[in-house]
Design an enzyme around this catalytic site. Sequence first.
Site, PDB file in Angstrom:
ATOM      1  N   HIS A   1       0.801  -1.229   0.000  1.00 41.09           N
ATOM      2  CA  HIS A   1       0.000   0.000   0.000  1.00 41.09           C
ATOM      3  C   HIS A   1       0.829   1.272   0.000  1.00 41.09           C
ATOM      4  CE1 HIS A   1      -2.568  -3.170   1.838  1.00 41.09           C
ATOM      5  NE2 HIS A   1      -3.328  -2.761   0.864  1.00 41.09           N
TER       6      HIS A   1
ATOM      7  N   CYS B   1       3.214  -1.389  -4.417  1.00 42.02           N
ATOM      8  CA  CYS B   1       2.759  -1.717  -5.768  1.00 42.02           C
ATOM      9  C   CYS B   1       3.145  -0.577  -6.720  1.00 42.02           C
ATOM     10  CB  CYS B   1       1.244  -1.913  -5.788  1.00 42.02           C
ATOM     11  SG  CYS B   1       0.638  -2.183  -7.469  1.00 42.02           S
TER      12      CYS B   1
ATOM     13  N   GLU C   1      -3.035   3.194   2.076  1.00 37.11           N
ATOM     14  CA  GLU C   1      -2.588   3.791   0.802  1.00 37.11           C
ATOM     15  C   GLU C   1      -2.824   5.305   0.799  1.00 37.11           C
ATOM     16  OE1 GLU C   1      -4.176   2.080  -2.876  1.00 37.11           O
ATOM     17  OE2 GLU C   1      -4.033   4.070  -3.782  1.00 37.11           O
TER      18      GLU C   1
ATOM     19  N   SER D   1      -9.992  -3.100   0.776  1.00 39.13           N
ATOM     20  CA  SER D   1     -10.829  -2.093   0.117  1.00 39.13           C
ATOM     21  C   SER D   1     -11.423  -2.625  -1.180  1.00 39.13           C
ATOM     22  CB  SER D   1      -9.986  -0.842  -0.163  1.00 39.13           C
ATOM     23  OG  SER D   1     -10.694   0.074  -0.944  1.00 39.13           O
TER      24      SER D   1
END
Length: 340
Positions: free
Chosen positions: A97, A119, A149, A246
């Site tokens: 995240h 990522c 994130e 999420s």
Amino acid sequence: MPSTGLAYDTAIPEAYSPLVAQQKKIILLKPRGFCAGVVRAIDVVRIALDLYGAPIYVRKEIVHNRHVVDELRRAGAIFVEELGEVPEGARVIFSAHGVSPAVRAEAKERRLQVIDATCPLVTKVHLEAVRFAKQGYTIILIGHRDHDEVIGTLGEAPESTILVSDVPDVDRLEIKDPERMVYLTQTTLSLDETSEIVTRLLERFPKIQGPKTQDICYATENRQLAVKAVAPLCQALLVVGSQNSSNSRRLVEVCQKAGVPAYLLDDCSEVQPGMLADVDTVAVTAGASAPEHLVQELIDHLRSHGYNDLEEAEIKEEDVRFTLPSDLETFTPRLHIVRA
Ligand code: SF4
């Protein structure tokens, strides 16, 4: 209504056409489950454990899935909430995240050996935030407060960024220079809800710009499109994923919005009889951080309850892979070791 001009305005695929059901049936959605960012993040932890041995520290859950985290914990990973829990000089992995610059600075100060499993599609949003802030833009970040994130992205340009989570948040915005605004988004949002928020932003601030390519990632988009295509054909949807995931939660919402009951399950032990009452056709999918073996266990569970007809509905081909972080790149041959 102004067009958002983004990919999530594209029409959803036509409803998948199934064989005529003779008995209770499962429609298994594809794509489902692990995305490229999750595969990479789990590989990073496994390779680091192989290379350096336990313990390896991981800041936050490497991905938002209880089973993945438990398995890596058993393999020797130690999950911490903050870097203060990591001994000075130790090796630590940043989760998929992403983190804010303040966390990177703290790691440097404490001489931690960092392996970054962020990522690449999250990094893309961070870089956009940095670039637009440098150019003097006010950044409207669409996302969920308190998500790892979003905290990381906000930290890139806190003075220039305003977080909005829904249309009323947009209505409350007061901006000094509406000529110089841009919106960015969390990668795992609902396509439809984001489109509504962007539409309202465009109505209030016609000069607002967006990212060159949408920030909602391919995996989030594809899994939602698959749910939309199949929802008209089933009476219930089971989504394998953890409550704090999420993108998994968005799959449930997308299905419910289509008028079909949907449930988020960590694994098949959470199936309740009421979820399948009067359900002849049940659809099954998995969030981007949920391992495939949990899906297969759910299928076995459903079969044992009379769902003997199984069809896989492939809505879109998906073949995305990310390379490992540069410090582990020499171990690329092990890229496909994920077994979680
Ligand atoms: S869900 Fe999307 S942004 Fe998140 S790790 Fe997967 S590919 Fe990356």
